[in-house]
Design a protein around this motif. Structure first.
Motif, PDB file in Angstrom:
ATOM      1  N   ASN A   1      -0.360   5.654   8.547  1.00  0.00           N
ATOM      2  CA  ASN A   1      -0.292   6.297   7.232  1.00  0.00           C
ATOM      3  C   ASN A   1      -0.344   5.202   6.167  1.00  0.00           C
ATOM      4  O   ASN A   1       0.670   4.612   5.818  1.00  0.00           O
ATOM      5  CB  ASN A   1       0.988   7.119   7.107  1.00  0.00           C
ATOM      6  CG  ASN A   1       1.069   7.865   5.789  1.00  0.00           C
ATOM      7  OD1 ASN A   1       0.143   7.832   4.982  1.00  0.00           O
ATOM      8  ND2 ASN A   1       2.195   8.519   5.563  1.00  0.00           N
TER       9      ASN A   1
ATOM     10  N   SER B   1      -1.279   5.799   3.148  1.00  0.00           N
ATOM     11  CA  SER B   1      -1.230   6.482   1.855  1.00  0.00           C
ATOM     12  C   SER B   1       0.142   6.310   1.189  1.00  0.00           C
ATOM     13  O   SER B   1       1.120   5.932   1.836  1.00  0.00           O
ATOM     14  CB  SER B   1      -1.536   7.968   2.034  1.00  0.00           C
ATOM     15  OG  SER B   1      -0.390   8.684   2.450  1.00  0.00           O
TER      16      SER B   1
ATOM     17  N   HIS C   1       1.871   8.768   0.353  1.00  0.00           N
ATOM     18  CA  HIS C   1       2.528  10.054   0.602  1.00  0.00           C
ATOM     19  C   HIS C   1       3.133  10.080   2.003  1.00  0.00           C
ATOM     20  O   HIS C   1       2.668   9.389   2.902  1.00  0.00           O
ATOM     21  CB  HIS C   1       1.523  11.201   0.464  1.00  0.00           C
ATOM     22  CG  HIS C   1       0.707  11.157  -0.787  1.00  0.00           C
ATOM     23  ND1 HIS C   1       1.270  11.222  -2.048  1.00  0.00           N
ATOM     24  CD2 HIS C   1      -0.625  11.026  -0.983  1.00  0.00           C
ATOM     25  CE1 HIS C   1       0.322  11.149  -2.958  1.00  0.00           C
ATOM     26  NE2 HIS C   1      -0.844  11.017  -2.336  1.00  0.00           N
TER      27      HIS C   1
ATOM     28  N   PHE D   1      -3.550  18.645   0.167  1.00  0.00           N
ATOM     29  CA  PHE D   1      -3.649  17.563   1.157  1.00  0.00           C
ATOM     30  C   PHE D   1      -2.962  18.021   2.436  1.00  0.00           C
ATOM     31  O   PHE D   1      -1.900  17.545   2.813  1.00  0.00           O
ATOM     32  CB  PHE D   1      -3.029  16.290   0.615  1.00  0.00           C
ATOM     33  CG  PHE D   1      -3.497  15.019   1.299  1.00  0.00           C
ATOM     34  CD1 PHE D   1      -4.249  15.021   2.454  1.00  0.00           C
ATOM     35  CD2 PHE D   1      -3.168  13.788   0.763  1.00  0.00           C
ATOM     36  CE1 PHE D   1      -4.671  13.855   3.072  1.00  0.00           C
ATOM     37  CE2 PHE D   1      -3.575  12.596   1.356  1.00  0.00           C
ATOM     38  CZ  PHE D   1      -4.330  12.631   2.518  1.00  0.00           C
TER      39      PHE D   1
ATOM     40  N   SER E   1     -10.926  15.118   3.208  1.00  0.00           N
ATOM     41  CA  SER E   1     -10.794  14.320   1.990  1.00  0.00           C
ATOM     42  C   SER E   1     -10.391  15.193   0.807  1.00  0.00           C
ATOM     43  O   SER E   1     -10.873  16.327   0.671  1.00  0.00           O
ATOM     44  CB  SER E   1     -12.119  13.615   1.686  1.00  0.00           C
ATOM     45  OG  SER E   1     -11.983  12.777   0.569  1.00  0.00           O
TER      46      SER E   1
ATOM     47  N   ASP F   1      -6.440  13.203  -3.582  1.00  0.00           N
ATOM     48  CA  ASP F   1      -5.193  12.468  -3.339  1.00  0.00           C
ATOM     49  C   ASP F   1      -5.223  11.597  -2.090  1.00  0.00           C
ATOM     50  O   ASP F   1      -4.269  10.877  -1.807  1.00  0.00           O
ATOM     51  CB  ASP F   1      -4.019  13.449  -3.242  1.00  0.00           C
ATOM     52  CG  ASP F   1      -3.741  14.108  -4.573  1.00  0.00           C
ATOM     53  OD1 ASP F   1      -3.382  13.393  -5.519  1.00  0.00           O
ATOM     54  OD2 ASP F   1      -3.905  15.344  -4.659  1.00  0.00           O
ATOM     55  N   GLY F   2      -6.292  11.674  -1.306  1.00  0.00           N
ATOM     56  CA  GLY F   2      -6.384  10.859  -0.101  1.00  0.00           C
ATOM     57  C   GLY F   2      -7.311  11.476   0.914  1.00  0.00           C
ATOM     58  O   GLY F   2      -7.862  12.564   0.706  1.00  0.00           O
ATOM     59  N   SER F   3      -7.459  10.786   2.013  1.00  0.00           N
ATOM     60  CA  SER F   3      -8.316  11.281   3.093  1.00  0.00           C
ATOM     61  C   SER F   3      -7.660  10.971   4.429  1.00  0.00           C
ATOM     62  O   SER F   3      -6.742  10.152   4.514  1.00  0.00           O
ATOM     63  CB  SER F   3      -9.708  10.655   3.012  1.00  0.00           C
ATOM     64  OG  SER F   3      -9.628   9.252   3.163  1.00  0.00           O
TER      65      SER F   3
ATOM     66  N   ILE G   1      -4.577   7.921   7.823  1.00  0.00           N
ATOM     67  CA  ILE G   1      -4.449   8.565   6.514  1.00  0.00           C
ATOM     68  C   ILE G   1      -4.545   7.474   5.453  1.00  0.00           C
ATOM     69  O   ILE G   1      -3.837   6.474   5.524  1.00  0.00           O
ATOM     70  CB  ILE G   1      -3.121   9.334   6.404  1.00  0.00           C
ATOM     71  CG1 ILE G   1      -3.036  10.366   7.546  1.00  0.00           C
ATOM     72  CG2 ILE G   1      -3.005   9.998   5.042  1.00  0.00           C
ATOM     73  CD1 ILE G   1      -1.701  11.027   7.690  1.00  0.00           C
ATOM     74  N   TYR G   2      -5.437   7.703   4.487  1.00  0.00           N
ATOM     75  CA  TYR G   2      -5.728   6.698   3.464  1.00  0.00           C
ATOM     76  C   TYR G   2      -5.424   7.240   2.073  1.00  0.00           C
ATOM     77  O   TYR G   2      -5.511   8.449   1.850  1.00  0.00           O
ATOM     78  CB  TYR G   2      -7.215   6.313   3.505  1.00  0.00           C
ATOM     79  CG  TYR G   2      -7.690   5.841   4.853  1.00  0.00           C
ATOM     80  CD1 TYR G   2      -7.390   4.567   5.304  1.00  0.00           C
ATOM     81  CD2 TYR G   2      -8.449   6.668   5.673  1.00  0.00           C
ATOM     82  CE1 TYR G   2      -7.836   4.129   6.542  1.00  0.00           C
ATOM     83  CE2 TYR G   2      -8.894   6.235   6.909  1.00  0.00           C
ATOM     84  CZ  TYR G   2      -8.588   4.974   7.341  1.00  0.00           C
ATOM     85  OH  TYR G   2      -9.029   4.538   8.559  1.00  0.00           O
ATOM     86  N   PRO G   3      -5.146   6.326   1.150  1.00  0.00           N
ATOM     87  CA  PRO G   3      -4.944   6.761  -0.246  1.00  0.00           C
ATOM     88  C   PRO G   3      -6.255   7.245  -0.864  1.00  0.00           C
ATOM     89  O   PRO G   3      -7.312   6.935  -0.427  1.00  0.00           O
ATOM     90  CB  PRO G   3      -4.455   5.518  -0.973  1.00  0.00           C
ATOM     91  CG  PRO G   3      -4.665   4.375  -0.058  1.00  0.00           C
ATOM     92  CD  PRO G   3      -4.955   4.907   1.300  1.00  0.00           C
TER      93      PRO G   3
END
Length: 184
Positions: free
Chosen positions: A26, A28, A30, A139, A159, A162-164, A182-184
């Protein structure tokens, strides 16, 4: 010769469905809130999903780079080695029955029938603003093996603004690792 071919065939089939390792990175800002499912895509059972906790929480910025990734070697050993251990699993052996099994139940040991006949296939998750109970709107998805089958319906890439997130599997020799990134 027939016995040798039979043994090789069974071994190949087992490796094709062998549980393998799971890794969630993760990256991200989040928090991940979700669950993880493994199953046999030929008939949809056995199927295994985390039961306690029912929702796994992997905090923001938890990945291999800072040693905070969610890593599962197998149903049993994850209890001692994972930063986010699963106490028990919900195991489905037929379309009409499920049972809760402890992380150290004999049927979940490495090399067991369930472990050898399931693979990580999907994660249903929602992202939350870090440290809160506030969802990041939109998301959330079922992410996993996007190969068409009758057991699950997942996408392998998702995607939002807020991120993908992406799901993929890498096999090196006899080692298979399934990743949820999980990416920003």
């Amino acid at each position: 010769m027939k016995k040798l071919l039979t043994i090789l065939g069974i071994t190949a089939t087992s490796l094709a469905y062998s549980q393998g390792m799971f890794m969630l990175n993760n990256y991200s800002p989040h928090d991940y809130h979700g669950n993880l499912m493994a199953m046999n895509l030929s008939g949809c059972v056995p199927a295994v999903i985390n039961n306690d906790p029912a929702t796994i929480i992997v905090p923001a910025n938890s990945h291999m780079g800072n040693s905070l990734a969610w890593k599962i070697d197998n149903y049993r050993d994850q209890f001692a080695s994972s930063l986010y251990p699963i106490n028990n699993w919900l195991v489905t052996l037929s379309s009409s029955s499920s049972t809760v099994r402890s992380w150290n139940h004999a049927s979940l040991m490495p090399g067991s029938v369930i472990a050898n006949n399931t693979k990580w296939v999907t994660s249903k998750f929602s992202m939350y603003y870090a440290g809160t109970s506030n969802k990041v709107v939109g998301f959330n998805t079922n992410l996993g093996d996007a190969t068409p089958n009758t057991c699950i319906s997942s996408v392998d890439y998702f995607s939002t603004p807020d991120g993908s997130a992406e799901w993929f599997t890498i096999t090196t020799g006899t080692t298979t690792t399934t990743y949820l990134q999980i990416y920003p």
